[in-house]
Design a protein around this motif. Structure first.
Motif, PDB file in Angstrom:
ATOM      1  N   ALA A 157     -11.356   0.823   6.071  1.00  0.00           N
ATOM      2  CA  ALA A 157     -10.505  -0.003   6.945  1.00  0.00           C
ATOM      3  C   ALA A 157      -9.306  -0.554   6.170  1.00  0.00           C
ATOM      4  N   VAL A 158      -9.531  -1.031   4.951  1.00  0.00           N
ATOM      5  CA  VAL A 158      -8.428  -1.556   4.133  1.00  0.00           C
ATOM      6  C   VAL A 158      -7.505  -0.408   3.734  1.00  0.00           C
ATOM      7  N   GLN A 159      -8.066   0.751   3.413  1.00  0.00           N
ATOM      8  CA  GLN A 159      -7.233   1.909   3.079  1.00  0.00           C
ATOM      9  C   GLN A 159      -6.311   2.263   4.247  1.00  0.00           C
ATOM     10  N   ARG A 160      -6.846   2.244   5.461  1.00  0.00           N
ATOM     11  CA  ARG A 160      -6.021   2.551   6.643  1.00  0.00           C
ATOM     12  C   ARG A 160      -4.930   1.495   6.833  1.00  0.00           C
ATOM     13  N   GLU A 161      -5.283   0.228   6.615  1.00  0.00           N
ATOM     14  CA  GLU A 161      -4.298  -0.853   6.741  1.00  0.00           C
ATOM     15  C   GLU A 161      -3.162  -0.674   5.741  1.00  0.00           C
ATOM     16  N   LEU A 162      -3.517  -0.323   4.509  1.00  0.00           N
ATOM     17  CA  LEU A 162      -2.498  -0.112   3.479  1.00  0.00           C
ATOM     18  C   LEU A 162      -1.619   1.083   3.821  1.00  0.00           C
ATOM     19  N   ALA A 163      -2.209   2.162   4.293  1.00  0.00           N
ATOM     20  CA  ALA A 163      -1.441   3.355   4.662  1.00  0.00           C
ATOM     21  C   ALA A 163      -0.478   3.049   5.807  1.00  0.00           C
ATOM     22  N   ALA A 164      -0.891   2.201   6.722  1.00  0.00           N
ATOM     23  CA  ALA A 164      -0.056   1.866   7.877  1.00  0.00           C
ATOM     24  C   ALA A 164       1.224   1.127   7.481  1.00  0.00           C
ATOM     25  N   VAL A 165       1.198   0.465   6.328  1.00  0.00           N
ATOM     26  CA  VAL A 165       2.365  -0.299   5.872  1.00  0.00           C
ATOM     27  C   VAL A 165       3.597   0.589   5.769  1.00  0.00           C
ATOM     28  N   VAL A 166       3.423   1.827   5.340  1.00  0.00           N
ATOM     29  CA  VAL A 166       4.567   2.722   5.150  1.00  0.00           C
ATOM     30  C   VAL A 166       4.553   3.917   6.103  1.00  0.00           C
ATOM     31  N   ALA A 167       3.765   3.828   7.142  1.00  0.00           N
ATOM     32  CA  ALA A 167       3.647   4.955   8.086  1.00  0.00           C
ATOM     33  C   ALA A 167       4.986   5.313   8.725  1.00  0.00           C
ATOM     34  N   TRP A 201      -7.680  -8.303   1.190  1.00  0.00           N
ATOM     35  CA  TRP A 201      -8.715  -7.395   0.712  1.00  0.00           C
ATOM     36  C   TRP A 201      -9.676  -8.156  -0.189  1.00  0.00           C
ATOM     37  N   LEU A 202     -10.924  -8.243   0.234  1.00  0.00           N
ATOM     38  CA  LEU A 202     -11.962  -8.812  -0.622  1.00  0.00           C
ATOM     39  C   LEU A 202     -12.465  -7.654  -1.485  1.00  0.00           C
ATOM     40  N   ALA A 203     -11.922  -7.563  -2.697  1.00  0.00           N
ATOM     41  CA  ALA A 203     -12.225  -6.448  -3.598  1.00  0.00           C
ATOM     42  C   ALA A 203     -13.576  -6.697  -4.254  1.00  0.00           C
ATOM     43  N   ASP A 204     -14.569  -5.922  -3.809  1.00  0.00           N
ATOM     44  CA  ASP A 204     -15.930  -6.126  -4.311  1.00  0.00           C
ATOM     45  C   ASP A 204     -16.563  -4.844  -4.835  1.00  0.00           C
ATOM     46  N   THR A 205     -15.766  -3.763  -4.970  1.00  0.00           N
ATOM     47  CA  THR A 205     -16.297  -2.483  -5.415  1.00  0.00           C
ATOM     48  C   THR A 205     -15.417  -1.899  -6.516  1.00  0.00           C
ATOM     49  N   GLY A 259       9.837  10.023   0.850  1.00  0.00           N
ATOM     50  CA  GLY A 259       8.741  10.120  -0.096  1.00  0.00           C
ATOM     51  C   GLY A 259       7.520  10.821   0.469  1.00  0.00           C
ATOM     52  N   VAL A 260       6.548  11.039  -0.409  1.00  0.00           N
ATOM     53  CA  VAL A 260       5.304  11.713  -0.035  1.00  0.00           C
ATOM     54  C   VAL A 260       4.188  10.667  -0.010  1.00  0.00           C
ATOM     55  N   PRO A 261       3.610  10.413   1.170  1.00  0.00           N
ATOM     56  CA  PRO A 261       2.573   9.376   1.245  1.00  0.00           C
ATOM     57  C   PRO A 261       1.286   9.776   0.536  1.00  0.00           C
ATOM     58  N   VAL A 262       0.650   8.803  -0.084  1.00  0.00           N
ATOM     59  CA  VAL A 262      -0.688   8.991  -0.631  1.00  0.00           C
ATOM     60  C   VAL A 262      -1.634   8.939   0.567  1.00  0.00           C
ATOM     61  N   ARG A 263      -2.537   9.917   0.654  1.00  0.00           N
ATOM     62  CA  ARG A 263      -3.492   9.924   1.773  1.00  0.00           C
ATOM     63  C   ARG A 263      -4.304   8.636   1.745  1.00  0.00           C
ATOM     64  N   SER A 264      -4.592   8.097   2.919  1.00  0.00           N
ATOM     65  CA  SER A 264      -5.271   6.795   2.995  1.00  0.00           C
ATOM     66  C   SER A 264      -6.587   6.781   2.229  1.00  0.00           C
ATOM     67  N   GLU A 265      -7.337   7.888   2.267  1.00  0.00           N
ATOM     68  CA  GLU A 265      -8.638   7.909   1.582  1.00  0.00           C
ATOM     69  C   GLU A 265      -8.501   7.900   0.053  1.00  0.00           C
ATOM     70  N   ASN A 266      -7.276   8.054  -0.461  1.00  0.00           N
ATOM     71  CA  ASN A 266      -7.026   8.029  -1.904  1.00  0.00           C
ATOM     72  C   ASN A 266      -6.498   6.682  -2.393  1.00  0.00           C
ATOM     73  N   LEU A 267      -6.193   5.756  -1.495  1.00  0.00           N
ATOM     74  CA  LEU A 267      -5.596   4.486  -1.908  1.00  0.00           C
ATOM     75  C   LEU A 267      -6.601   3.640  -2.679  1.00  0.00           C
TER      76      LEU A 267
END
Length: 173
Positions: free
Chosen positions: A15-25, A143-147, A30-38
């Motif tokens: 969910a956070v990866q998708r939110e981050l990807a949406a920022v520059v959608a 983002w509660l970074a816990d991982t 440029g070439v976007p980083v795929r959301s699952e790679n963020l």
């Protein structure tokens, strides 16, 4: 001997990866980083053999940390290597402590930390012409970074793929 290109990162939820990807959608350049790679890199380990990987896994298994609340709201551009990134305006003290603790654990495996100061960032686009958009991020991505993950960077026909090999989730709440 086969080796893997490895790094250690804070790994966001999908969910956070998708939110981050949406920022520059809507940014066409440029070439976007795929959301699952963020992710947010904590340590780049480079090409690692099986023995080094096993040592990194043991080191991460002993890592204890508290989840860190990150407010991701700054946009930036680095001319070399032409990336558009986002991150917190200031790196939280807890994140700096996590990086220092992690680096100390990894040094027993032969890891040599980068001498440059740690800069908390998430790469959003590569081959970006710059400058960073002035529209920023409002509201910030929280983002509660816990991982923390040990990640394998693989080149594939579709481009680079990041595969978490081990995820260490904070048990401290």
């Amino acid at each position: 001997m086969d080796s893997k290109r490895l790094f250690v990162a804070l790994w966001p939820s999908a969910a956070v990866q998708r939110e981050l990807a949406a920022v520059v959608a809507d940014e066409p350049r440029g070439v976007p980083v795929r959301s699952e790679n963020l992710h947010l890199t904590l340590a780049f380990l480079g090409n690692s053999n099986a023995q080094q990987e096993a040592c990194y896994r043991r080191a991460l298994a002993s890592l204890a940390f508290t989840p860190i609340m990150l407010d991701i709201h700054q946009m930036g551009f680095w001319r070399e290597p032409r990336i558009l990134w986002t991150g917190p305006k200031e790196t939280p003290a807890a994140l700096i402590a996590l990086v220092e603790n992690l680096h100390a654990l990894l040094q027993s495996c032969g890891f040599v930390p980068d001498t440059r100061p740690f800069r908390a960032h998430i790469t959003l686009k590569r081959k970006y012409p710059g400058p960073a958009p002035d529209w920023g991020m409002r509201p910030p991505v929280r983002w509660l970074a816990d991982t923390v993950a040990l990640v394998w960077s693989q080149s594939t026909p579709r481009g680079v793929s990041y595969q978490p090999l081990l995820k260490q989730v904070s048990e401290i709440r």
